[in-house]
Scaffold this active site. Structure first.
Site, PDB file in Angstrom:
ATOM      1  N   GLY A   1       0.783  -1.234   0.000  1.00 58.08           N
ATOM      2  CA  GLY A   1       0.000   0.000   0.000  1.00 58.08           C
ATOM      3  C   GLY A   1       0.810   1.276   0.000  1.00 58.08           C
TER       4      GLY A   1
ATOM      5  CG  HIS B   1       3.074  -2.426 -15.279  1.00 57.94           C
ATOM      6  ND1 HIS B   1       2.804  -3.664 -14.733  1.00 57.94           N
ATOM      7  CD2 HIS B   1       4.193  -2.570 -16.025  1.00 57.94           C
ATOM      8  CE1 HIS B   1       3.730  -4.517 -15.143  1.00 57.94           C
ATOM      9  NE2 HIS B   1       4.586  -3.891 -15.922  1.00 57.94           N
TER      10      HIS B   1
HETATM   11  C1  GRF Z   1       3.657  -1.172  -7.459  1.00 58.44           C
HETATM   12  O1  GRF Z   1       4.980  -1.344  -7.870  1.00 58.44           O
HETATM   13  C2  GRF Z   1       2.734  -1.098  -8.632  1.00 58.44           C
HETATM   14  O2  GRF Z   1       3.327  -0.547  -9.760  1.00 58.44           O
HETATM   15  C3  GRF Z   1       2.412  -2.547  -8.876  1.00 58.44           C
HETATM   16  O3  GRF Z   1       2.319  -3.117  -7.601  1.00 58.44           O
HETATM   17  C4  GRF Z   1       3.136  -2.397  -6.700  1.00 58.44           C
HETATM   18  C5  GRF Z   1       2.296  -2.032  -5.525  1.00 58.44           C
HETATM   19  O4  GRF Z   1       3.050  -1.511  -4.476  1.00 58.44           O
HETATM   20  N1  GRF Z   1       1.212  -2.676  -9.651  1.00 58.44           N
HETATM   21  P1  GRF Z   1       2.331  -0.889  -3.194  1.00 58.44           P
HETATM   22  O5  GRF Z   1       1.422  -1.967  -2.610  1.00 58.44           O
HETATM   23  O6  GRF Z   1       1.557   0.324  -3.630  1.00 58.44           O
HETATM   24  O7  GRF Z   1       3.441  -0.553  -2.254  1.00 58.44           O
END
Ligand code: GRF
Length: 194
Positions: A11, A108
């Site tokens: 998150g 992404h």
């Molecule tokens: C991020 O790197 C996003 O690009 C990918 O999943 C990850 C999520 O990270 N889709 P977080 O849970 O927001 O720290």
């Protein structure tokens, strides 16, 4: 706009959005955090920022369609206009895509269309590209294939390790995602060029 964030993990992007909300960069209401992982750290972050959260798992349902209908009904019942995926690790199906057509975005950790899928950072690092980055795109029925809204490049230096690259990518995400959300929702969700 009434926004729901869907997340499965740590998150950090959710937190970046909430900090931007506190700073007045994001002006929409972040009304709901949904996680498909009942132990996800993002649920703690929702509590910290006073965002109502709901969690249920695909395993609680006899089919993915029923799971997704429950999710869609939840979002509709909370009058959610716009859906932000922030590390949500499930592919969305037709139930969500039809109800929220052109109103779901994803982040992404690569420069799409290069390195789609679950390991965008590692795949770029292993391949040896000199520039990778972050992409924000509308969600369609493919894997990381929807129309691109914004991208930010991140250089891979010779001294970078996978860990330092991950840190750089996440920092870029935390700047770009709140900016895009602020701009997109102010523009009434038109497909803008950034
Ligand atoms: C991020 O790197 C996003 O690009 C990918 O999943 C990850 C999520 O990270 N889709 P977080 O849970 O927001 O720290």
């Amino acid at each position: 706009m009434r926004i729901a964030v869907l997340a499965s993990g740590t998150g950090s992007n959710f937190e970046a959005i909430m900090i931007a909300k506190r700073e007045g960069v994001v002006t929409d209401d972040i009304c709901l955090l949904f996680s498909d992982q009942k132990q996800a750290l993002v649920l703690e972050k929702a509590k910290k920022y006073g965002v109502p959260s709901v969690s249920f798992s695909l395993h609680d349902f006899s089919s993915k369609e029923l799971y997704e209908k429950k999710l869609r009904d939840l979002l509709v019942s909370k009058k959610i206009d716009f859906v932000v995926l922030a590390g949500y690790m499930k592919i969305l199906g037709s139930v969500m895509l039809e109800t929220y057509a052109n109103r779901i975005i994803n982040i992404h950790p690569s420069l799409l269309p290069s390195f789609p899928g679950r390991h965008g950072i590692k795949d770029a690092f292993t391949y040896g590209v000199k520039v990778t980055g972050v992409t924000i795109h509308y969600v369609d029925d493919g894997v990381d294939t929807g129309p691109i809204i914004a991208q930010k490049a991140v250089e891979i230096k010779t001294y970078d390790t996978l860990e330092t690259l991950e840190t750089k990518i996440h920092s870029a995400e935390h700047v770009l995602y709140p900016q895009v959300i602020a701009k997109l929702t102010k523009n009434e969700n038109k497909k803008e060029n950034f």
